[in-house]
Design a protein around this motif. Structure first.
Motif, PDB file in Angstrom:
ATOM      1  N   SER A  36     -20.446 -32.148 -17.115  1.00  0.00           N
ATOM      2  CA  SER A  36     -21.410 -31.675 -16.119  1.00  0.00           C
ATOM      3  C   SER A  36     -20.833 -30.511 -15.339  1.00  0.00           C
ATOM      4  CB  SER A  36     -21.769 -32.801 -15.145  1.00  0.00           C
ATOM      5  OG  SER A  36     -22.258 -33.939 -15.825  1.00  0.00           O
ATOM      6  N   LEU A  37     -21.684 -29.527 -15.056  1.00  0.00           N
ATOM      7  CA  LEU A  37     -21.318 -28.421 -14.169  1.00  0.00           C
ATOM      8  C   LEU A  37     -21.603 -28.872 -12.744  1.00  0.00           C
ATOM      9  CD1 LEU A  37     -20.405 -25.441 -13.957  1.00  0.00           C
ATOM     10  CD2 LEU A  37     -22.831 -24.811 -14.046  1.00  0.00           C
ATOM     11  N   MET A  38     -20.576 -28.816 -11.881  1.00  0.00           N
ATOM     12  CA  MET A  38     -20.686 -29.428 -10.564  1.00  0.00           C
ATOM     13  C   MET A  38     -20.256 -28.480  -9.450  1.00  0.00           C
ATOM     14  SD  MET A  38     -21.482 -32.689 -11.280  1.00  0.00           S
ATOM     15  CE  MET A  38     -21.011 -33.592  -9.802  1.00  0.00           C
ATOM     16  N   ASN A  39     -20.950 -28.579  -8.301  1.00  0.00           N
ATOM     17  CA  ASN A  39     -20.426 -28.063  -7.037  1.00  0.00           C
ATOM     18  C   ASN A  39     -19.328 -29.017  -6.578  1.00  0.00           C
ATOM     19  OD1 ASN A  39     -22.000 -25.713  -5.860  1.00  0.00           O
ATOM     20  ND2 ASN A  39     -23.659 -27.056  -6.502  1.00  0.00           N
ATOM     21  N   TYR A  40     -18.375 -28.506  -5.831  1.00  0.00           N
ATOM     22  CA  TYR A  40     -17.299 -29.382  -5.367  1.00  0.00           C
ATOM     23  C   TYR A  40     -16.619 -28.749  -4.161  1.00  0.00           C
ATOM     24  CZ  TYR A  40     -13.701 -26.172  -6.983  1.00  0.00           C
ATOM     25  OH  TYR A  40     -12.887 -25.074  -7.124  1.00  0.00           O
ATOM     26  N   THR A  41     -15.727 -29.521  -3.565  1.00  0.00           N
ATOM     27  CA  THR A  41     -14.804 -28.961  -2.588  1.00  0.00           C
ATOM     28  C   THR A  41     -13.426 -29.534  -2.848  1.00  0.00           C
ATOM     29  OG1 THR A  41     -14.454 -28.466  -0.249  1.00  0.00           O
ATOM     30  CG2 THR A  41     -15.110 -30.709  -0.777  1.00  0.00           C
ATOM     31  N   TYR A  42     -12.414 -28.706  -2.677  1.00  0.00           N
ATOM     32  CA  TYR A  42     -11.033 -29.117  -2.888  1.00  0.00           C
ATOM     33  C   TYR A  42     -10.432 -29.563  -1.556  1.00  0.00           C
ATOM     34  CZ  TYR A  42      -5.969 -28.389  -3.119  1.00  0.00           C
ATOM     35  OH  TYR A  42      -4.606 -28.538  -3.001  1.00  0.00           O
ATOM     36  N   ILE A  43      -9.737 -30.697  -1.587  1.00  0.00           N
ATOM     37  CA  ILE A  43      -9.108 -31.247  -0.384  1.00  0.00           C
ATOM     38  C   ILE A  43      -7.596 -31.262  -0.589  1.00  0.00           C
ATOM     39  CG2 ILE A  43      -8.949 -33.213   1.188  1.00  0.00           C
ATOM     40  CD1 ILE A  43     -11.706 -31.959   1.202  1.00  0.00           C
ATOM     41  N   PRO A  44      -6.868 -30.351   0.067  1.00  0.00           N
ATOM     42  CA  PRO A  44      -5.408 -30.351  -0.047  1.00  0.00           C
ATOM     43  C   PRO A  44      -4.818 -31.535   0.721  1.00  0.00           C
ATOM     44  CG  PRO A  44      -6.116 -28.722   1.556  1.00  0.00           C
ATOM     45  CD  PRO A  44      -7.377 -29.277   0.942  1.00  0.00           C
ATOM     46  N   PRO A  45      -3.537 -31.836   0.509  1.00  0.00           N
ATOM     47  CA  PRO A  45      -2.932 -33.021   1.139  1.00  0.00           C
ATOM     48  C   PRO A  45      -3.108 -33.094   2.650  1.00  0.00           C
ATOM     49  CG  PRO A  45      -1.470 -32.145  -0.539  1.00  0.00           C
ATOM     50  CD  PRO A  45      -2.610 -31.168  -0.426  1.00  0.00           C
ATOM     51  N   HIS A  46      -3.010 -31.971   3.337  1.00  0.00           N
ATOM     52  CA  HIS A  46      -3.071 -32.022   4.801  1.00  0.00           C
ATOM     53  C   HIS A  46      -4.488 -32.257   5.330  1.00  0.00           C
ATOM     54  CE1 HIS A  46      -4.149 -27.787   4.103  1.00  0.00           C
ATOM     55  NE2 HIS A  46      -4.764 -27.839   5.285  1.00  0.00           N
ATOM     56  N   LYS A  47      -5.505 -32.200   4.426  1.00  0.00           N
ATOM     57  CA  LYS A  47      -6.877 -32.439   4.868  1.00  0.00           C
ATOM     58  C   LYS A  47      -7.451 -33.738   4.322  1.00  0.00           C
ATOM     59  CE  LYS A  47      -9.808 -29.164   5.410  1.00  0.00           C
ATOM     60  NZ  LYS A  47     -10.766 -28.053   5.182  1.00  0.00           N
TER      61      LYS A  47
END
Length: 205
Positions: A36-47
């Motif tokens: 599936s083609l998806m919208n997303y957000t990346y969450i780094p360790p500090h967040k």
């Protein structure tokens, strides 16, 4: 093993700036794949969401997450419930587009009529193109990341936190996250495989 802090900056940059990714899931026990083609957000360790029940030591874990929104009546959501192992493909479409445009521009340039014997050492248009392009920009163009996915309790503070992060990154995703059929999914990244334009591959994790 969680995704290492030594993950290449190019991959981290892709995770931070790309709008879409391809999510691969697989059902059990039938082993029917789905992409599936998806919208997303990346969450780094500090967040990463930190509940008050977690100790400072637990919070310091170097865990990287991807947050996705999906409807519950989809193949990918059903697959995740049966089999949490997933793969994610991210690609540097901007660099690829620049390369394609510049190659087309070079190939469409009329070839001048020969005026005499050409110097044998004179570089071709393609060689000129490759010399002009930033090689570091082309060295890593796509990455496949493996991880473990789980749905987030929609009544939890964690769900509200990650929903806000997802909307902050992709405001237009709001039309997909309305109603009771919506679910948030978090993917904990475990390792990465990075391939470049010359088919060189490196593994991280």
């Amino acid at each position: 093993m969680s995704c290492p802090a030594s993950l290449p900056e190019h991959v981290l940059s892709l995770l931070k700036t790309s709008k879409y990714l391809h999510l691969a899931t697989c059902s059990k026990p039938e082993c029917i794949p789905s992409v599936s083609l998806m919208n997303y957000t990346y969450i780094p360790p500090h967040k990463v969401y930190n509940s008050h029940d977690e100790t400072a030591e637990e919070y310091q874990k170097e865990e990287h997450y991807i947050i996705l929104g999906t409807q519950k009546d989809t193949a990918k959501y059903a697959n995740i419930q049966q089999n949490p192992e997933v793969s994610v493909l991210i690609h540097d479409w901007v660099t690829a587009k620049k390369l394609s445009l510049r190659k087309n521009s070079q190939s469409n340039t009329p070839t001048p009529e020969p005026t005499g014997i050409q110097n044998a050492d004179h570089p071709s248009r393609l060689l000129n193109l490759l010399q002009e392009l930033n090689q570091s920009e082309l060295s890593q163009m796509s990455a496949t990341l493996r991880g473990y996915a789980e749905s987030i309790d929609p009544t939890s503070q964690e769900s509200k936190y990650y929903e806000a992060e997802l909307l902050k990154t992709n405001p237009d995703v709001s039309v997909y996250i309305e109603g009771k059929n919506f679910a948030l999914v978090k993917v904990r990244l475990e390792n990465a495989k990075v391939s470049d334009s010359e088919n060189h591959t490196r593994f991280y994790g």
